[in-house]
Design a protein around this motif. Structure first.
Motif, short mmCIF file in Angstrom:
data_model
loop_
_atom_site.label_atom_id
_atom_site.label_comp_id
_atom_site.label_asym_id
_atom_site.label_seq_id
_atom_site.Cartn_x
_atom_site.Cartn_y
_atom_site.Cartn_z
N LYS A 2 12.41 54.46 44.86
CA LYS A 2 12.30 53.75 43.48
C LYS A 2 11.44 52.53 43.85
CE LYS A 2 16.65 55.30 41.84
NZ LYS A 2 17.92 55.14 41.25
N ILE A 3 10.84 52.06 42.91
CA ILE A 3 9.97 50.64 43.16
C ILE A 3 10.58 49.81 43.80
CG2 ILE A 3 10.22 49.80 40.90
CD1 ILE A 3 6.81 49.67 41.34
N ARG A 4 11.82 49.49 43.61
CA ARG A 4 12.54 48.26 44.05
C ARG A 4 12.49 48.52 45.64
NH1 ARG A 4 18.33 49.10 44.88
NH2 ARG A 4 18.73 50.69 44.05
N GLU A 5 12.78 49.82 46.03
CA GLU A 5 12.90 49.93 47.62
C GLU A 5 11.59 50.01 48.17
OE1 GLU A 5 16.42 53.22 46.89
OE2 GLU A 5 14.48 54.07 46.84
N ALA A 31 13.28 36.87 39.16
CA ALA A 31 12.76 38.01 38.88
C ALA A 31 12.44 38.99 40.12
CB ALA A 31 11.37 37.75 38.18
N ILE A 32 12.01 38.60 41.15
CA ILE A 32 11.86 39.26 42.16
C ILE A 32 13.13 39.60 42.79
CG2 ILE A 32 11.08 39.16 44.73
CD1 ILE A 32 8.77 38.96 42.91
N LYS A 39 18.30 45.22 39.20
CA LYS A 39 18.81 44.82 37.88
C LYS A 39 17.89 44.31 37.02
CE LYS A 39 23.05 43.41 40.35
NZ LYS A 39 24.00 42.26 40.86
N GLY A 40 16.75 44.39 37.37
CA GLY A 40 15.68 43.89 36.68
C GLY A 40 14.94 45.11 35.84
N LEU A 44 4.83 45.84 33.28
CA LEU A 44 3.98 46.48 33.92
C LEU A 44 3.18 45.39 34.52
CD1 LEU A 44 2.81 49.17 35.10
CD2 LEU A 44 1.51 49.52 33.12
N SER A 45 2.68 44.49 33.89
CA SER A 45 1.89 43.25 34.51
C SER A 45 2.68 42.53 35.61
CB SER A 45 1.51 42.60 33.25
OG SER A 45 2.70 41.71 32.76
N THR A 46 3.95 42.43 35.67
CA THR A 46 4.53 41.70 36.57
C THR A 46 4.60 42.84 37.90
OG1 THR A 46 5.92 40.60 35.34
CG2 THR A 46 6.82 40.82 37.37
N VAL A 47 4.78 44.04 37.51
CA VAL A 47 4.88 44.92 38.73
C VAL A 47 3.60 44.93 39.53
CG1 VAL A 47 5.00 47.53 39.43
CG2 VAL A 47 6.67 46.42 37.91
#
Length: 66
Positions: A2-5, A31-32, A39-40, A44-47
Motif C-alpha cells: 500500500k502507498i503508506r507502506e 497529514a504525514i 488513517k489519512g 493526489l496532489s499531496t501524494v
C-alpha cells in the motif's frame, strides 16, 4: 504494498524523519502521520508532493471493464 507502506519504507531508507518529510514536501506533519498510519485520505496532489521528495513517481493507470 500500500502507498503508506511504500512511503514509510522509502522515508526510512533515505534516513529522513516524518518531520523532515513534512518540511521538505510542505505537507503538515499531522497529514504525514495519518497517511503512514493508514488513517489519512490524502489528495493526489499531496501524494505527488510526498513521492517527489522520496524520489518516486505516481503512475496512473485507467482500466476499463467490459
Amino acid at each position: 504494498m500500500k502507498i503508506r507502506e511504500v512511503m514509510k519504507l522509502q522515508r526510512k531508507v533515505l534516513g529522513i524523519t516524518q518531520q523532515d518529510l513534512a518540511d521538505m514536501s510542505e505537507v503538515a506533519i499531522s497529514a504525514i502521520k495519518q497517511i503512514e498510519s493508514g488513517k489519512g485520505n490524502p489528495s493526489l496532489s499531496t501524494v505527488e508532493k510526498i513521492m517527489d521528495i522520496l524520489g518516486m513517481e505516481v503512475k496512473y493507470e485507467i482500466c476499463q471493464t467490459v
